[in-house]
Design a protein around this motif. Structure first.
Motif, short mmCIF file in Angstrom:
data_model
loop_
_atom_site.label_atom_id
_atom_site.label_comp_id
_atom_site.label_asym_id
_atom_site.label_seq_id
_atom_site.Cartn_x
_atom_site.Cartn_y
_atom_site.Cartn_z
N TYR A 252 -41.00 69.04 45.76
CA TYR A 252 -40.56 70.38 46.18
C TYR A 252 -39.21 70.23 46.88
CZ TYR A 252 -42.22 68.96 50.83
OH TYR A 252 -42.42 68.31 52.02
N CYS A 253 -38.44 71.29 46.86
CA CYS A 253 -37.13 71.28 47.51
C CYS A 253 -36.75 72.72 47.83
CB CYS A 253 -36.07 70.62 46.62
SG CYS A 253 -35.77 71.51 45.09
N ARG A 254 -35.68 72.88 48.56
CA ARG A 254 -35.25 74.21 49.00
C ARG A 254 -34.61 75.02 47.88
NH1 ARG A 254 -35.47 74.75 54.57
NH2 ARG A 254 -36.05 72.81 55.61
N PRO A 258 -38.88 78.68 49.25
CA PRO A 258 -38.23 79.18 50.47
C PRO A 258 -38.20 78.11 51.55
CG PRO A 258 -39.81 80.78 49.64
CD PRO A 258 -40.01 79.52 48.84
N GLY A 259 -37.19 78.16 52.42
CA GLY A 259 -37.03 77.14 53.45
C GLY A 259 -38.21 77.03 54.39
N TYR A 264 -42.87 73.92 56.40
CA TYR A 264 -44.32 73.80 56.59
C TYR A 264 -44.84 72.54 55.91
CZ TYR A 264 -49.28 74.98 56.46
OH TYR A 264 -50.65 74.95 56.59
N LEU A 265 -44.42 72.32 54.69
CA LEU A 265 -44.88 71.13 53.95
C LEU A 265 -44.39 69.85 54.61
CD1 LEU A 265 -44.34 72.39 50.29
CD2 LEU A 265 -46.54 71.98 51.41
N ASP A 266 -43.19 69.89 55.19
CA ASP A 266 -42.66 68.71 55.88
C ASP A 266 -43.43 68.39 57.15
OD1 ASP A 266 -40.74 68.39 53.95
OD2 ASP A 266 -39.15 69.41 55.06
N SER A 267 -44.14 69.38 57.69
CA SER A 267 -44.84 69.18 58.97
C SER A 267 -46.20 68.52 58.81
CB SER A 267 -45.02 70.52 59.70
OG SER A 267 -45.94 71.36 59.00
N ALA A 268 -46.59 68.16 57.60
CA ALA A 268 -47.90 67.55 57.35
C ALA A 268 -48.04 66.24 58.13
CB ALA A 268 -48.09 67.31 55.87
#
Length: 345
Positions: A252-254, A258-259, A264-268
């Motif tokens: 996934y990417c920006r 949506p950013g 959110y996905l990066d905060s896993a």
């Protein structure tokens, strides 16, 4: 050439109203008297580096002290001080401040504005909380003593005091600690005795320099946690879909999302069960790992896993029957080498 003036243990009700050449005084010792106030000439003691006012009857520190711009050590233990002068932040050279045994109900904002402060002792006051502005001391503070207060919680911001080598939170009412304490990479001594702790954050065991951990008179010493997942809530749709994306390692990417979804996905966060490859976001289960320090002391450390099923699969039994399996987990050799002293009694 500065000089020392020693009026300690004189049973004085007040200091002399005038002294010759106060600007030459480098060290002033006036502890163990009956002082209710300080003389006005103190503000002219511009060479003063050390001031000892412990064991008196002071209800406040005079504003004149704030003109002693070279002051490095201020000790005023066992008085009746409940606040500090508004100009206190002018003491830009102050390295050590000891106000143990006073009547402070909160951490004065002025203290957090002292740029050189390295040692701060506020034990045996009436502190009920630690304000967020304490992070302003992150660049200098190495020693923080807050024992003997009325603290019920510790803010996450305490973990930003990266230079701390000694932290004392003993003799309070703490039931849990924030995981951010695991960021205190310079910490060597952590005093937590005489609180209400039933477990410790998992992150504490990985502190690289921690050598002394004091835990006596906490419930975790005599009664280990047995229940797992009792407060777990059903994951949201965002949680479930996010877990699927991360667990399947989907790209996934920006440009395609949506950013805010990418954030959110990066905060896993990875599940701490070594037998589980899953992740979680906000829905997780509190569990306990029993760490064996120095081959003798079993200490429960709080950690988080992604679901109650994750715990069951890792232990092979129900929560009520898993205490032996959990207790058999041991710290690595590096952990045992680091934590030399675990004080339980």
């Amino acid at each position: 050439m500065s000089r020392e003036v020693n009026w300690s243990y004189r049973n004085l009700d007040e200091l002399p109203e005038e002294v010759t050449q106060p600007e030459d005084i480098g060290v002033l010792l006036a502890d163990h008297n009956r002082l209710l106030s300080c003389p006005s000439w103190l503000g002219r003691a511009t060479a003063l580096t050390t001031l000892e006012l412990s064991h008196n009857r002071l209800s406040e520190l005079p504003a004149s002290i704030c003109r002693c711009v070279n002051l490095r050590v201020l000790v005023a233990k066992n008085n009746l001080i409940s606040d500090l002068p508004s100009e206190f932040s002018h003491l830009i050279e102050l390295r050590e401040l000891n106000l143990n045994g006073n009547s402070l109900k909160s951490l004065p904002q002025q203290i957090s504005s002292l740029p050189a402060l390295q040692m701060l002792s506020l034990g045996a006051n009436r502190l009920c909380y630690i304000p967020q502005h304490i992070v302003k001391l992150a660049g200098s503070l190495t020693y923080l003593y807050l024992g003997g207060n009325q603290l019920k919680c510790v803010p996450q911001e305490l973990g930003q005091l990266a230079r701390l080598t000694c932290l004392a939170l003993c003799d309070n009412q703490l039931c849990q600690l924030p995981s951010s304490l695991g960021q205190l990479s310079a910490l060597e001594s952590l005093s937590l005795h005489c609180n209400r702790l039933t477990a410790l954050p998992h992150e504490i065991v990985s502190l690289p320099r921690l050598s002394t951990l004091s835990l006596r008179n906490n419930p975790l010493v005599t009664k280990f946690a047995r229940e797992f997942g009792s407060n777990w809530s059903v994951p949201s749709l965002s949680e479930l879909s996010g877990r699927c994306v991360r667990s399947a390692q989907l790209h996934y990417c920006r440009r395609c999302l949506p950013g805010n979804l990418c954030d959110y996905l990066d905060s896993a966060r990875e599940c701490l069960n070594p037998n589980c490859k899953g992740v979680y976001f906000s829905s997780c289960v509190e569990t306990v790992r029993f760490v064996d320090f120095c081959g003798k002391y079993r200490v429960p450390f709080l950690r988080f896993i992604c679901s109650p099923d994750c715990h069951f699969s890792s232990s092979g039994s129900s929560a009520s029957n898993s205490s032996d399996d959990s207790a058999s987990e041991e710290a690595s050799g590096d952990d045992v080498a680091r934590v030399r002293r675990v004080l339980l009694g």
